[in-house]
Design an enzyme around this catalytic site. Structure first.
Site, PDB file in Angstrom:
ATOM      1  N   CYS A 198       0.632  -1.574  -0.175  1.00 34.40           N
ATOM      2  CA  CYS A 198       0.201   0.038   0.199  1.00 34.40           C
ATOM      3  C   CYS A 198       0.997   1.355  -0.158  1.00 34.40           C
ATOM      4  O   CYS A 198       0.260   2.438   0.291  1.00 34.40           O
ATOM      5  CB  CYS A 198      -0.847  -0.118   1.680  1.00 34.40           C
ATOM      6  SG  CYS A 198      -2.090  -1.483   1.387  1.00 34.40           S
TER       7      CYS A 198
ATOM      8  N   HIS B 128      -2.434   8.173   6.677  1.00 36.43           N
ATOM      9  CA  HIS B 128      -2.869   7.309   5.378  1.00 36.43           C
ATOM     10  C   HIS B 128      -4.685   6.296   5.525  1.00 36.43           C
ATOM     11  O   HIS B 128      -4.701   5.758   4.986  1.00 36.43           O
ATOM     12  CB  HIS B 128      -1.610   5.995   5.820  1.00 36.43           C
ATOM     13  CG  HIS B 128      -2.519   4.563   5.070  1.00 36.43           C
ATOM     14  ND1 HIS B 128      -2.146   4.797   3.694  1.00 36.43           N
ATOM     15  CD2 HIS B 128      -2.148   3.252   5.788  1.00 36.43           C
ATOM     16  CE1 HIS B 128      -2.061   2.877   3.433  1.00 36.43           C
ATOM     17  NE2 HIS B 128      -2.038   2.483   4.263  1.00 36.43           N
TER      18      HIS B 128
ATOM     19  N   HIS C 261      -9.501   2.181   0.042  1.00 41.47           N
ATOM     20  CA  HIS C 261      -8.150   1.960   0.157  1.00 41.47           C
ATOM     21  C   HIS C 261      -8.038   1.124  -1.362  1.00 41.47           C
ATOM     22  O   HIS C 261      -7.907   0.307  -1.842  1.00 41.47           O
ATOM     23  CB  HIS C 261      -7.782   1.156   1.129  1.00 41.47           C
ATOM     24  CG  HIS C 261      -6.333   0.944   1.279  1.00 41.47           C
ATOM     25  ND1 HIS C 261      -5.327   2.036   0.997  1.00 41.47           N
ATOM     26  CD2 HIS C 261      -5.675   0.594   2.187  1.00 41.47           C
ATOM     27  CE1 HIS C 261      -4.317   1.809   1.224  1.00 41.47           C
ATOM     28  NE2 HIS C 261      -4.441   0.210   1.600  1.00 41.47           N
TER      29      HIS C 261
END
Lengths: 406, 339, 85
Positions: free
Chosen positions: A169, A302, A337
């Site tokens: 990620c 994040h 996400h």
């Protein structure tokens, strides 16, 4: 180069001259901005692929189908484009045209993409037909992560430096970082950087096994957060050397002024309690940008809305910023996400925050986490913004931070 | 700009490269279509608690990485960089097949977690508790070269003093058969497909046995006709001419695209030894890391094993080596090494 | 009950790849996590799937697992009381 010149070169800001994006909240930069300013989330039930988990998850889907993307991009019918390559090419083309690049090879131009699933969207549908079905076999070579990158580079006409990064990620943030370093070192004059990930059964089931997928809209930084929503997206930025900017008198959207990459070295998937990796990445980025923590006006966190990430990131933010944590939000409640694309999506949002002097809201937040008590910004907030810090953390302890400045 | 030296090179491959001193006299060309690595006993190198979840590639990567650091006397590198073309294909296959077989039910996380492309880099960092810069490149036949380029850049710009960098790919059980199918349909790779891990410690410090990594350049796309021009320019940029090169190591794999190597080899005079290695080590996306391992070993030992000689062979002293690799006419890389 | 314990030990060794352990090495009251067998949070998720698949017991919260996976004895007891297959 003398040591002092070299240090100067390493600390040069890198100009961002173009951006392209496609996400659950829009198929262009203006559409994304409009949705952000309207606090309009792109999280919905899943419709683009068949999964047994359809009723127990929510996702951030790009509204265009593969067929529509093929039409828009004018791709010959017999070519082999995974959804990864299609989304990536769509966003990369937008980035190149927004930077007013007409001749891509007029300068030493590179392309750095990132993806976590590569051609998995096709592989997972065709795997058991690969040995026998001729029609399926064309997707065998599109499985590996470099395939979409190569197809995008070919379509853009880039033949020189092309590569792919995959650090889960945090991938796109590392692609942006490498691009900047190659320009500083004089290896490239211009580089298109970013990332792409489509939704796939592979990642949906993977995150499901970790029990970190939410069955409702995700709630970053909320005490009662129930996990993340997966999303699909692609975003690319055009980075150019100061020489090109000067020579062509180019408009600069913003500058990449700092970056840091560190490893949490704690666990294959979980972040440490003290958020060491995140802390080190933010610290490195601030040092490079030669900024004090109080000069950061907005943190695009994040903030995946998993129990583990948001707590660990909150702790790390408090370690860096002490009691004066700047305005912050996670935009993942808008897009989901988007894994290897996330760093690039949020880089685009960081540049928009600078251009528009606005902090984007952290949707669905109600109650702060008891141990850290951090309140994200929950409605659109206008104010002067000079520097934005953006975090991207991934499996394997990979933590990266980017700082964007006016 | 600081010079970049290679302090150590360690490889697990289809041949006996890991546990013995560099000597290929016992090596034999591979005959099967798929060739596994010659695996060391991993229990000697990795704690059981960590080992139990590791697939082949992770074991190979962690073990070669560890030994490369030991050989270079480095306990904590300033960066860990990994290249892998297919990533953790064993665990990817496992998780994918469970999704298909169980129709998305009763899935467990381990193979998903371990399937992530950055698992090797992450496990190395975790084992060392190394919080430094960490990155993973996954760009087909340029995966390792991209990691190497990043590593060299870190040294050149003085951002790091010592960097651990390597390339790793595992054979896997299923996908490789599909790859072979495609290659056979297209007159592609003829040498066996294989696996391996090669790790290196790069440093800015000049040491007695260190090899200079002069230059590295990659191209996504080149035509066959461009090869001589590009190769000559590459040498010239580094103030070398073709007659200065003692050996050229090419990634010949028996495919129609070996014609690119013919173009490259034709550039050099008869005094340049012409070498190949994939007949012994097989083909895979990061096989070129073995090419670099061989280049480094040849310069350090001042000896070219007979098994590597392809065409002309000269017994000159060995000071400078060029490596050229590509895959099916794409993803070209040129590396220049010297002592 | 003792058959179940034996079965659990065999399955856990197999499932979690605990090559260095044999059934005899695991006592009924040994801690499975931490100092005992050294299992971690990923293993807990694996064991939750085993409960569902083999015994028809569905847990939704990883925290529930912490209590149940204390030891083979506790786990076997929980399974006896809650199993649906």
């Amino acid at each position: 180069m003398k040591k002092t010149d070299q240090n100067k070169a390493l600390n040069t800001k890198i100009a961002i001259t173009g951006m392209g994006i496609i996400s659950a909240i829009g198929n262009s930069v203006p559409e994304n901005l409009e949705a952000l300013l309207a606090s309009r989330s792109g999280i919905t039930s899943i419709s683009s692929l068949q999964t047994h988990h359809a009723n127990s998850i929510k996702v951030g889907e790009v509204k265009l189908t593969n067929t529509q993307l093929i039409d828009i991009l004018n791709i010959p019918k017999n070519s082999v484009f995974t959804r990864t390559a299609l989304l990536g090419l769509y966003a990369a083309k937008h980035a190149v045209s927004s930077a007013n690049i007409t001749s891509v090879n007029a300068y030493k131009t590179g392309f750095i993409s990132s993806t976590s699933v590569g051609g998995m969207d096709k592989t997972e549908r065709h795997l058991k037909e690969f040995s026998s079905n001729r029609e399926s076999q064309k997707y065998i070579n599109s499985h590996h992560a470099g395939d979409s990158t190569q197809k995008i580079a070919d379509a853009l006409g880039i033949t020189g430096f092309v590569t792919t990064i995959s650090t889960a990620c945090s991938s796109a943030a590392n692609a942006i970082m490498l691009g900047a370093r190659l320009i500083k070192a004089g290896i490239l004059d211009r580089v298109i950087v970013g990332g792409v990930d489509p939704l796939s059964k592979f990642t949906i089931n993977g995150f499901k096994t970790l029990m970190i997928l939410s069955d409702s809209d995700c709630r970053p930084f909320d005490a009662d957060r129930t996990g993340l929503n997966l999303g699909e997206a692609a975003a690319y930025l055009v980075l150019e050397s100061q020489d090109i900017i000067d020579k062509e008198d180019k408009k600069v959207l913003a500058y990449l002024s700092g970056y840091g990459n560190a490893n949490d070295a704690f666990h294959q998937t979980a972040s440490s309690e003290n958020g060491d990796g995140a802390f080190l990445a933010m610290q490195k980025a601030l040092k490079m940008a030669q900024l004090d923590p109080d000069e950061i006006n907005y943190i695009n966190a994040h903030g995946t809305a998993t129990a583990n990430n948001d707590l660990s990131e909150s702790v790390a933010i408090k370690r860096v910023f002490g009691n004066s944590v700047p305005d912050f939000s996670s935009t993942k409640a808008f897009t989901g996400h988007t894994l290897a694309a996330a760093g690039a999506i949020e880089a685009v949002y960081s540049v928009l925050a600078l251009q528009e002097n606005v902090v984007f809201p952290n949707l669905s937040f109600k109650t702060p986490i008891a141990t850290t008590l951090l309140h994200p910004v929950t409605t659109v907030k206008r104010k002067d913004i000079q520097n934005v810090l953006s975090n991207s953390f991934g499996f394997g302890g990979n933590c990266s931070t980017l700082i964007f400045s006016k | 700009m600081k010079a970049c030296y290679i302090h150590s090179a360690v490889s697990i491959s289809a041949q006996n490269t890991f546990e013995t001193v560099f000597n290929l006299s016992e090596s034999k060309p591979l005959t099967s279509r798929k060739a596994n690595s010659n695996h060391p006993p991993y229990k000697t190198y990795i704690a059981p608690a960590a080992l139990r979840r590791m697939a082949t590639g992770v074991k190979m990567g962690v073990t070669t990485g560890k030994k490369a650091l030991e050989k270079a006397n480095i306990t904590m590198p300033d960066a860990v960089l990994t290249g892998t073309g297919m990533g953790c294909i064993e665990d990817t296959e496992t998780f994918l097949n469970t999704i298909i077989a169980n129709e998305e039910a009763y899935l467990t996380p381990t193979s998903f977690i371990q399937s992530t492309h950055n698992t090797v880099g992450a496990q190395i960092a975790l084992g060392l508790k190394c919080k430094a810069y960490n990155n993973t490149y996954v760009h087909g036949a340029l995966s390792f070269e991209s990691a190497l380029l990043d590593a060299k850049l870190l040294i050149n710009t003085d951002e790091s003093q010592s960097v651990l960098v390597g390339g790793v790919d595992e054979l896997g059980k299923e996908f490789i058969d599909y790859t072979i199918l495609v290659e056979d349909q297209n007159n592609g790779v003829k040498v066996p497909f294989s696996e391996g891990a090669s790790f290196f410690v790069l440093s800015s410090e000049k040491q007695e046995k260190a090899i200079l990594l002069n230059s590295l350049k990659t191209y996504s796309n080149l035509t066959e006709q461009e090869i001589p021009k590009v190769l000559n320019a590459f040498l010239l940029e580094n103030n070398y001419q073709t007659q200065d090169i003692d050996a050229v190591i090419c990634g010949n794999n028996g495919s129609v695209s070996d014609s690119y190597y013919n173009q490259a080899r034709a550039v050099f005079p008869i005094t340049t030894s012409q070498l190949h290695y994939k007949h012994l080590f097989g083909e895979f996306f990061t096989a070129s890391a073995i090419g670099l391992f061989l280049g480094v070993s040849i310069l350090q030992n001042q000896h070219i094993p007979d098994a590597l000689v392809l065409g002309d062979y000269s017994k000159n002293s060995l000071k400078t080596i060029v490596l050229y690799n590509q895959f099916n006419g794409r993803d070209h890389s040129f590396i220049l090494l010297s002592i | 009950m003792s058959n179940l314990k034996q079965e659990l030990k065999e399955n856990i060794i197999e499932l979690l790849n605990l090559e260095e352990f044999s059934v005899e090495d695991i006592n009924d009251n040994d801690a499975l996590f931490g100092d005992g067998l050294g299992l971690d949070s990923i293993d807990a998720l694996e064991l939750m799937v085993m409960l569902d698949k083999d015994y028809g017991i569905k847990l939704t919260d990883p925290n529930e697992g912490k209590e149940i996976f204390q030891s083979i004895a506790v786990l076997a007891d929980y399974i006896e009381k809650n199993r649906s297959k």
